[in-house]
Scaffold this motif. Structure first.
Motif, PDB file in Angstrom:
ATOM      1  N   ILE A  21       0.846  -1.198   0.000  1.00  0.00           N
ATOM      2  CA  ILE A  21       0.000   0.000   0.000  1.00  0.00           C
ATOM      3  C   ILE A  21       0.884   1.252   0.000  1.00  0.00           C
ATOM      4  CG2 ILE A  21      -1.581   1.410   1.401  1.00  0.00           C
ATOM      5  CD1 ILE A  21      -2.904  -1.240   2.306  1.00  0.00           C
ATOM      6  N   ALA A  22       1.898   1.242   0.856  1.00  0.00           N
ATOM      7  CA  ALA A  22       2.829   2.389   0.913  1.00  0.00           C
ATOM      8  C   ALA A  22       3.493   2.615  -0.437  1.00  0.00           C
ATOM      9  CB  ALA A  22       3.883   2.154   1.994  1.00  0.00           C
ATOM     10  N   LEU A  23       3.830   1.527  -1.116  1.00  0.00           N
ATOM     11  CA  LEU A  23       4.445   1.623  -2.441  1.00  0.00           C
ATOM     12  C   LEU A  23       3.462   2.220  -3.453  1.00  0.00           C
ATOM     13  CD1 LEU A  23       6.631   1.082  -4.536  1.00  0.00           C
ATOM     14  CD2 LEU A  23       5.900  -1.301  -4.604  1.00  0.00           C
ATOM     15  N   ALA A  24       2.209   1.768  -3.409  1.00  0.00           N
ATOM     16  CA  ALA A  24       1.183   2.306  -4.319  1.00  0.00           C
ATOM     17  C   ALA A  24       1.020   3.805  -4.119  1.00  0.00           C
ATOM     18  CB  ALA A  24      -0.145   1.586  -4.096  1.00  0.00           C
ATOM     19  N   LYS A  25       1.051   4.237  -2.868  1.00  0.00           N
ATOM     20  CA  LYS A  25       0.939   5.672  -2.583  1.00  0.00           C
ATOM     21  C   LYS A  25       2.164   6.424  -3.098  1.00  0.00           C
ATOM     22  CE  LYS A  25      -1.259   6.905   1.217  1.00  0.00           C
ATOM     23  NZ  LYS A  25      -1.655   7.044   2.639  1.00  0.00           N
ATOM     24  N   GLU A  26       3.322   5.811  -2.942  1.00  0.00           N
ATOM     25  CA  GLU A  26       4.570   6.432  -3.396  1.00  0.00           C
ATOM     26  C   GLU A  26       4.582   6.606  -4.913  1.00  0.00           C
ATOM     27  OE1 GLU A  26       9.172   5.006  -3.895  1.00  0.00           O
ATOM     28  OE2 GLU A  26       8.082   4.241  -2.159  1.00  0.00           O
ATOM     29  N   VAL A  27       4.146   5.586  -5.646  1.00  0.00           N
ATOM     30  CA  VAL A  27       4.190   5.644  -7.117  1.00  0.00           C
ATOM     31  C   VAL A  27       2.884   6.189  -7.707  1.00  0.00           C
ATOM     32  CG1 VAL A  27       5.885   3.791  -7.254  1.00  0.00           C
ATOM     33  CG2 VAL A  27       3.449   3.217  -7.423  1.00  0.00           C
ATOM     34  N   ASP A  28       1.928   6.475  -6.830  1.00  0.00           N
ATOM     35  CA  ASP A  28       0.645   7.082  -7.214  1.00  0.00           C
ATOM     36  C   ASP A  28      -0.107   6.244  -8.252  1.00  0.00           C
ATOM     37  OD1 ASP A  28      -1.429   8.912  -7.209  1.00  0.00           O
ATOM     38  OD2 ASP A  28      -0.528  10.171  -8.757  1.00  0.00           O
ATOM     39  N   LEU A  29      -0.406   5.000  -7.862  1.00  0.00           N
ATOM     40  CA  LEU A  29      -1.218   4.123  -8.694  1.00  0.00           C
ATOM     41  C   LEU A  29      -2.379   3.561  -7.871  1.00  0.00           C
ATOM     42  CD1 LEU A  29       1.422   1.989 -10.670  1.00  0.00           C
ATOM     43  CD2 LEU A  29      -0.093   3.756 -11.608  1.00  0.00           C
ATOM     44  N   PRO A  30      -3.530   3.276  -8.522  1.00  0.00           N
ATOM     45  CA  PRO A  30      -4.633   2.627  -7.812  1.00  0.00           C
ATOM     46  C   PRO A  30      -4.244   1.209  -7.389  1.00  0.00           C
ATOM     47  CG  PRO A  30      -5.113   2.783 -10.160  1.00  0.00           C
ATOM     48  CD  PRO A  30      -3.847   3.544  -9.929  1.00  0.00           C
ATOM     49  N   ILE A  31      -5.034   0.657  -6.470  1.00  0.00           N
ATOM     50  CA  ILE A  31      -4.733  -0.655  -5.890  1.00  0.00           C
ATOM     51  C   ILE A  31      -5.819  -1.665  -6.235  1.00  0.00           C
ATOM     52  CG2 ILE A  31      -4.427  -1.926  -3.716  1.00  0.00           C
ATOM     53  CD1 ILE A  31      -3.425   0.739  -2.481  1.00  0.00           C
ATOM     54  N   ILE A  32      -5.389  -2.867  -6.602  1.00  0.00           N
ATOM     55  CA  ILE A  32      -6.307  -4.003  -6.767  1.00  0.00           C
ATOM     56  C   ILE A  32      -6.223  -4.819  -5.481  1.00  0.00           C
ATOM     57  CG2 ILE A  32      -6.853  -6.087  -8.074  1.00  0.00           C
ATOM     58  CD1 ILE A  32      -5.391  -4.769 -10.476  1.00  0.00           C
ATOM     59  N   PHE A  33      -7.338  -4.841  -4.741  1.00  0.00           N
ATOM     60  CA  PHE A  33      -7.369  -5.524  -3.442  1.00  0.00           C
ATOM     61  C   PHE A  33      -7.900  -6.946  -3.575  1.00  0.00           C
ATOM     62  CE2 PHE A  33      -7.634  -1.054  -2.348  1.00  0.00           C
ATOM     63  CZ  PHE A  33      -6.772  -0.947  -1.267  1.00  0.00           C
ATOM     64  N   HIS A  34      -7.187  -7.879  -2.956  1.00  0.00           N
ATOM     65  CA  HIS A  34      -7.662  -9.253  -2.787  1.00  0.00           C
ATOM     66  C   HIS A  34      -7.975  -9.407  -1.304  1.00  0.00           C
ATOM     67  CE1 HIS A  34      -7.580 -13.752  -3.349  1.00  0.00           C
ATOM     68  NE2 HIS A  34      -7.400 -13.648  -2.030  1.00  0.00           N
ATOM     69  N   SER A  35      -9.236  -9.710  -0.975  1.00  0.00           N
ATOM     70  CA  SER A  35      -9.610  -9.885   0.430  1.00  0.00           C
ATOM     71  C   SER A  35     -10.557 -11.069   0.546  1.00  0.00           C
ATOM     72  CB  SER A  35     -10.278  -8.615   0.965  1.00  0.00           C
ATOM     73  OG  SER A  35     -10.633  -8.786   2.326  1.00  0.00           O
ATOM     74  N   ARG A  36     -10.106 -12.098   1.259  1.00  0.00           N
ATOM     75  CA  ARG A  36     -10.910 -13.309   1.433  1.00  0.00           C
ATOM     76  C   ARG A  36     -10.934 -13.712   2.903  1.00  0.00           C
ATOM     77  NH1 ARG A  36      -9.731 -19.061  -1.666  1.00  0.00           N
ATOM     78  NH2 ARG A  36     -11.831 -19.920  -1.513  1.00  0.00           N
ATOM     79  N   GLU A  37     -12.138 -13.780   3.440  1.00  0.00           N
ATOM     80  CA  GLU A  37     -12.332 -14.121   4.859  1.00  0.00           C
ATOM     81  C   GLU A  37     -11.502 -13.225   5.774  1.00  0.00           C
ATOM     82  OE1 GLU A  37     -12.233 -18.315   5.705  1.00  0.00           O
ATOM     83  OE2 GLU A  37     -13.577 -18.784   4.042  1.00  0.00           O
ATOM     84  N   ALA A  38     -11.382 -11.962   5.382  1.00  0.00           N
ATOM     85  CA  ALA A  38     -10.573 -11.005   6.150  1.00  0.00           C
ATOM     86  C   ALA A  38     -11.161  -9.602   6.037  1.00  0.00           C
ATOM     87  CB  ALA A  38      -9.134 -11.018   5.631  1.00  0.00           C
ATOM     88  N   ALA A  39     -12.483  -9.510   6.053  1.00  0.00           N
ATOM     89  CA  ALA A  39     -13.160  -8.229   5.804  1.00  0.00           C
ATOM     90  C   ALA A  39     -12.770  -7.155   6.815  1.00  0.00           C
ATOM     91  CB  ALA A  39     -14.672  -8.442   5.811  1.00  0.00           C
ATOM     92  N   GLU A  40     -12.861  -7.500   8.087  1.00  0.00           N
ATOM     93  CA  GLU A  40     -12.618  -6.515   9.142  1.00  0.00           C
ATOM     94  C   GLU A  40     -11.175  -6.007   9.115  1.00  0.00           C
ATOM     95  OE1 GLU A  40     -12.848  -6.520  13.961  1.00  0.00           O
ATOM     96  OE2 GLU A  40     -14.355  -7.743  12.921  1.00  0.00           O
ATOM     97  N   GLU A  41     -10.234  -6.931   8.983  1.00  0.00           N
ATOM     98  CA  GLU A  41      -8.810  -6.559   8.963  1.00  0.00           C
ATOM     99  C   GLU A  41      -8.481  -5.726   7.718  1.00  0.00           C
ATOM    100  OE1 GLU A  41      -6.505  -6.865  11.113  1.00  0.00           O
ATOM    101  OE2 GLU A  41      -6.658  -8.715  12.269  1.00  0.00           O
ATOM    102  N   THR A  42      -9.073  -6.120   6.586  1.00  0.00           N
ATOM    103  CA  THR A  42      -8.829  -5.373   5.342  1.00  0.00           C
ATOM    104  C   THR A  42      -9.286  -3.933   5.490  1.00  0.00           C
ATOM    105  OG1 THR A  42      -9.091  -7.377   4.016  1.00  0.00           O
ATOM    106  CG2 THR A  42      -9.300  -5.270   2.861  1.00  0.00           C
ATOM    107  N   MET A  43     -10.516  -3.762   5.990  1.00  0.00           N
ATOM    108  CA  MET A  43     -11.065  -2.413   6.153  1.00  0.00           C
ATOM    109  C   MET A  43     -10.223  -1.600   7.128  1.00  0.00           C
ATOM    110  SD  MET A  43     -13.375  -0.284   5.161  1.00  0.00           S
ATOM    111  CE  MET A  43     -14.934  -0.952   4.568  1.00  0.00           C
ATOM    112  N   LYS A  44      -9.780  -2.224   8.218  1.00  0.00           N
ATOM    113  CA  LYS A  44      -8.967  -1.518   9.217  1.00  0.00           C
ATOM    114  C   LYS A  44      -7.656  -1.021   8.605  1.00  0.00           C
ATOM    115  CE  LYS A  44      -6.993  -1.929  13.864  1.00  0.00           C
ATOM    116  NZ  LYS A  44      -5.810  -1.129  13.525  1.00  0.00           N
ATOM    117  N   ILE A  45      -6.987  -1.884   7.847  1.00  0.00           N
ATOM    118  CA  ILE A  45      -5.702  -1.497   7.234  1.00  0.00           C
ATOM    119  C   ILE A  45      -5.910  -0.399   6.188  1.00  0.00           C
ATOM    120  CG2 ILE A  45      -3.850  -2.322   5.706  1.00  0.00           C
ATOM    121  CD1 ILE A  45      -3.856  -4.924   7.369  1.00  0.00           C
ATOM    122  N   ILE A  46      -6.982  -0.514   5.410  1.00  0.00           N
ATOM    123  CA  ILE A  46      -7.278   0.527   4.416  1.00  0.00           C
ATOM    124  C   ILE A  46      -7.453   1.885   5.108  1.00  0.00           C
ATOM    125  CG2 ILE A  46      -9.110   1.392   2.889  1.00  0.00           C
ATOM    126  CD1 ILE A  46      -9.394  -1.495   1.842  1.00  0.00           C
TER     127      ILE A  46
END
Length: 256
Positions: free
Chosen positions: A115-140
């Motif tokens: 994620i930090a790299l995506a922000k550094e290079v200014d590109l959108p992110i393709i998220f893969h999230s499986r059975e990890a909804a709460e943790e994914t949202m928290k990190i985002i």
């Protein structure tokens, strides 16, 4: 034309006819394809394919299930190649707790680094999230990953959570599962959220829609996905294809 926002054409399932398939797509109504990295080797393959075909683009990243082998050197390769003009996104990255390896702590470290790299290079992110909804949202939220924009690929959670992602500006990736009899949750999500936040994806060679479920998937099957979305939304297949193509171009910053 159809815009396939997420595919894996480097996969060995396409070894016999990859060139013929990709070359023929524009004649079959497939205008644009993004082939997505799952580790460093497949990210390199994706970039190679993108350079070979005008209508093919690449995303570079390491899937959560492959982060056990990721190194700082690998991350640096992504950083160095993210500025290539055929690279549209960082992905697919995220959390996958369906599989027990690598352990969540390892997945989280590399998710946050990418994620930090995506922000550094200014590109959108393709998220893969499986059975990890709460943790994914928290990190985002904690990393402010939403500042990059992006897509929740192969969406599998509730319509309520989809609303939260849409509020953050994310697109929802919809593929073959929406045609399955047991795809009720995804059907409900598609009915509930605005079409302006939906993009089409195959995740091929996996997840072929009905009537080809269980066979090798490819981008031509997205016509079935568009048909089902049209049925759920009470509109025409042509409208769905046109609007989702526009959405995909917004997602990947290809407009203007």
């Amino acid at each position: 034309m159809i815009f396939d926002t997420h595919s894996h054409y480097d996969d060995e399932a396409f070894n016999e006819d990859r060139d013929a398939l990709l070359t023929d797509f524009p004649k079959q109504g497939i205008g644009t394809v993004v082939t997505v990295g799952a580790d460093i080797a497949t990210s390199k393959a994706a970039l190679s394919l993108a350079k070979k075909y005008d209508h093919v683009y690449a995303a570079l990243g390491v899937h959560p299930s492959e982060t056990g082998d990721l190194t700082e050197e690998g991350l640096e390769w992504i950083r160095q190649n993210a500025s290539e003009k055929k690279v549209l996104a960082i992905g697919e990255i995220g959390l996958d707790y369906y599989w027990k390896e690598p352990e969540p702590a390892v997945q989280k470290v590399w998710f946050e680094k990418q994620i930090a790299l995506a922000k550094e290079v200014d590109l959108p992110i393709i998220f893969h999230s499986r059975e990890a909804a709460e943790e994914t949202m928290k990190i985002i939220k904690d990393t402010k990953a939403y500042e990059c924009g992006g897509v929740i690929h192969c969406y599998s959670y509730s319509k309520e959570l989809a609303r939260e992602f849409v509020k953050m500006g994310y697109f929802i990736g919809v593929g073959g599962v929406v045609t399955f009899k047991n795809g009720r949750k995804l059907k409900e999500t598609v009915e509930d959220i605005p079409l302006e936040h939906i993009v089409l994806e195959t995740d091929c060679p996996y997840l072929a829609p009905e009537p080809n479920r269980g066979k090798r998937n490819d981008s031509t099957n997205l016509f079935y996905v568009a048909e089902e979305i049209a049925r759920l939304k009470g509109m025409t297949k042509e409208e769905v294809i046109a609007i989702t193509e526009e959405n995909a171009k917004r997602l990947y910053r290809m407009l203007g």
